[in-house]
Write an enzyme that holds these catalytic residues in place. Structure first.
Site, mmCIF file in Angstrom:
data_model
loop_
_atom_site.group_PDB
_atom_site.id
_atom_site.type_symbol
_atom_site.label_atom_id
_atom_site.label_comp_id
_atom_site.label_asym_id
_atom_site.label_seq_id
_atom_site.Cartn_x
_atom_site.Cartn_y
_atom_site.Cartn_z
ATOM 1 N N ASP A 166 0.862 -1.181 0.000
ATOM 2 C CA ASP A 166 0.000 0.000 0.000
ATOM 3 C C ASP A 166 0.900 1.233 0.000
ATOM 4 O OD1 ASP A 166 -2.960 0.954 0.426
ATOM 5 O OD2 ASP A 166 -1.726 2.237 1.683
ATOM 6 N N GLU A 213 0.794 5.701 0.010
ATOM 7 C CA GLU A 213 0.055 6.965 0.097
ATOM 8 C C GLU A 213 0.755 7.968 -0.811
ATOM 9 O OE1 GLU A 213 -2.736 6.966 1.563
ATOM 10 O OE2 GLU A 213 -2.496 5.062 2.631
ATOM 11 N N HIS A 273 -5.899 4.480 6.305
ATOM 12 C CA HIS A 273 -5.368 5.467 5.358
ATOM 13 C C HIS A 273 -3.902 5.813 5.616
ATOM 14 C CE1 HIS A 273 -9.303 5.819 3.683
ATOM 15 N NE2 HIS A 273 -9.821 6.307 4.788
ATOM 16 N N ASP A 291 -2.892 -0.010 6.336
ATOM 17 C CA ASP A 291 -3.740 -0.556 5.272
ATOM 18 C C ASP A 291 -3.137 -1.815 4.661
ATOM 19 O OD1 ASP A 291 -5.645 1.344 5.644
ATOM 20 O OD2 ASP A 291 -5.172 2.538 3.871
#
Length: 624
Positions: free
Chosen positions: A79, A81, A220, A225
């Site tokens: 994951d 961001e 998030h 995540d």
């Protein structure tokens, strides 16, 4: 609620009625079975983790399988961001992955990354990652090699995997010159196949549906995540074995099986279906030609083959009606282009010379905000088209409602004279509309217009707000809103300006050089823009920019006789709208260089060549 029910049933270890379950978890004494079933039934019936016996009692199922499944395969559940939705303009702020092997989490990787750009406030609110948190963190060029080492010899797993994969693949190619092409499994796709009753498949809803307690994982944030996704994936592995899958190849095929029947070729068309399969799957533009090689229809798409196939293999009634207008099409011509700007410009040029159904029409937006600087009391109002007439133009706006909202906010803050519209004149007449406007001296009015322009162009500092409010109260005089209302109005105007990406000079004041990918990522196109108008362009090999030719073109555009103001034609204004729209939509694939007033060729050219050679310049705006 499903997690609470699951824990209660696990504690009981036997079949339990809804009434008993309601007493245990809801403290509802004396609740009848029917009433309890009405409350708890939707949670029990929609989950694969509960089973009901012939007496209507419920039991929590054990994990589907405890046996090992693909014990020799290592999965990396990833994951990331980012600052936004697409590279290179947006970049990662956090990278994370956890390794799964033999049904267990065996390792993890986590790093914060300095993206080299401001993190939008909307992203800060979602992730909690601020500019201060990443200020002293390493850049992606330093972090990416170790991250790729962690992923080596693994199967790439992610929720909505295309997003994470696209970012990692892009920056691996551009920054490191390496390919990144692992086997990919998407937990979103797997969830749609394995849990058709779930309804919603975002990470939080999915964890709740399968009764996964992920409260300890930061939502998030990349590591939190990735851990939640890994726990979901481990459960999916057990379910996949129950479906009879035996290998990694089976899993890869399983996630991509089409759930709907493929549409048929439209009746009456003359195109050879075999030619559609030969079209490139790259992004770019395409033309549909008739037997006279005339363009009947044209378009741009992120996947040329898919877009054209969707035309000739219609999926609904309206698409079927549309394709019947293309019965004369005999041939498709495709032109791959790696830049959104290149696609948009080429699409406009094709339509301009097309005799087909989309040969004309509005380009690049629905209107501009104009400030009529040539008059004694300049007005701010909406116009449909860009012109070179001494006014300042901001836009284009994607929706008329956005433009109306902004104009309303401007007039709630600045006591400007209004415009009386006249017939079909898109610019409006320079006459008052009868609105209540205080009498303001010309000099003060011009200062007010200058401050409005600074706000629209992002040149007004937040610290100057108190002095601006004092200036506005003086300009409004006795007709001024209350101090609190005026401050709220100003806050709303600032919000709309930022929300609509109105930063930088007005369209006609832009002197910029844009360098974008060409037909492939190995080629570049240099667009030279003077006064908002595209005056020249040159395509070249990325590794061998033609320095002398670029110098000559830049010299002619900004410093030679051609740099004298001329009235652009309709076609040049159309392309100016395309460029203005592209800049506002933040779709940069290369870089934009602002040419400062007074900049000389000796400053511009070295900075340009350096930026062409530096992959980190992609997605940025620089100044010469």
């Amino acid at each position: 609620m499903r997690q609470t029910i699951h824990r209660a049933l696990k504690q009981e270890g036997k079949h339990v009625s809804c009434a008993e379950l309601a007493r245990k978890i809801l403290k509802a004494e004396g609740l009848k079975e029917d009433s309890a079933g009405a409350i708890l039934g939707p949670y029990l019936e929609s989950s694969p983790h509960f089973t009901q016996d012939d007496k209507g009692r419920w039991l929590a199922l054990e994990p589907l399988l405890k046996s090992r499944f693909l014990p020799d395969v290592t999965f990396a559940v990833v994951d990331i961001e980012t600052t936004g939705g697409r590279p290179p303009q947006h970049r990662p702020t956090e990278l994370a992955a956890v390794k799964v092997r033999d049904g267990k989490i065996t390792g993890e990787y986590h790093a914060l990354v300095n993206p080299g750009r401001e993190i939008p406030w909307s992203v800060v609110r979602l992730t909690g990652i601020t500019d201060a948190m990443v200020l002293d963190q390493p850049e992606l060029t330093e972090v990416l090699p170790s991250f790729l080492d962690f992923l080596e010899d693994t199967v790439f797993v992610a929720h909505c995997a295309n997003f994470d994969l696209h970012f990692i693949r892009y920056f691996t190619t551009e920054y490191l010159g390496r390919e990144f092409a692992p086997p990919v499994l998407c937990t979103f796709k797997l969830a749609q196949r394995l849990l058709p009753k779930a309804g919603r498949y975002n990470l939080g809803e999915l964890a709740s549906f399968i009764s996964l307690d992920d409260s300890e994982n930061d939502r998030h944030r990349a590591l939190g995540d990735s851990k939640t996704t890994a726990e979901i994936f481990i459960r999916f592995l057990r379910m996949l074995q129950a479906f009879g899958l035996e290998s990694l190849e089976d899993m890869l095929d399983f996630q991509d099986v089409a759930t709907a029947e493929a549409p048929s070729l439209a009746e009456g068309v003359s195109i050879d279906p075999a030619t559609l399969n030969d079209l490139p799957t790259d992004r770019g533009v395409f033309r549909l030609l008739n037997e006279k090689s005339e363009t009947v229809y044209s378009g741009k798409a992120p996947d040329i083959q898919r877009a054209v196939r969707d035309i000739f293999y219609p999926k609904n009634r309206s698409a079927t009606k549309f394709v019947q207008k293309l019965r004369t099409v005999r041939k498709v011509v495709a032109q791959p282009l790696e830049s959104e700007l290149g696609m948009s410009l080429q699409a406009v040029r094709i339509r301009r010379n097309s005799k087909g159904m989309n040969g004309a029409g509005q380009v690049g937006g629905t209107g501009f905000l104009k400030i009529s600087l040539g008059s004694q009391f300049p007005r701010a109002y909406s116009v449909n088209n860009l012109a070179v007439d001494g006014g300042a133009y901001y836009g284009p706006f994607r929706k008329q409602a956005q433009l109306r909202d902004l104009l309303g906010a401007i007039h709630a803050v600045f006591p400007l004279h209004r415009v009386q519209r006249s017939g079909k004149d898109s610019g409006g007449q320079e006459a008052d509309s009868g609105g209540v406007v205080p009498e303001i001296p010309v000099a003060q009015y011009k200062k007010m217009i200058a401050r409005l322009q600074r706000m629209l162009e992002g040149r007004m500092r937040r610290t100057s707000e108190d002095s601006l409010l004092a200036f506005l109260r003086e300009a409004w005089g006795k007709k001024a809103p209350s101090p609190g209302q005026l401050k709220r109005n100003l806050g709303r105007l600032r919000h709309l300006v930022k929300n609509h990406s109105l930063s930088g000079p007005s369209v006609e004041q832009r002197n910029i050089i844009i360098v974008e990918p060409g037909g492939t990522m190995q080629r570049r196109v240099c667009y030279i823009v003077r006064g908002g108008i595209l005056v020249d362009e040159l395509e070249f090999e990325r590794i061998a920019p033609p320095v002398d030719e670029l110098a000559a073109r830049i010299q002619a555009a900004y410093f030679g006789e051609e740099a004298q103001a001329t009235t652009p034609g309709k076609e040049a204004l159309e392309e100016a709208v395309v460029i203005a729209s592209w800049l506002r939509r933040e779709l940069i694939d290369g870089f934009v260089m602002d040419i400062s007033p007074g900049a000389e060729l000796e400053e511009i050219l070295p900075a340009l060549i350096q930026a062409v050679a530096d992959p980190r310049a992609a997605g940025t705006s620089i100044t010469a």
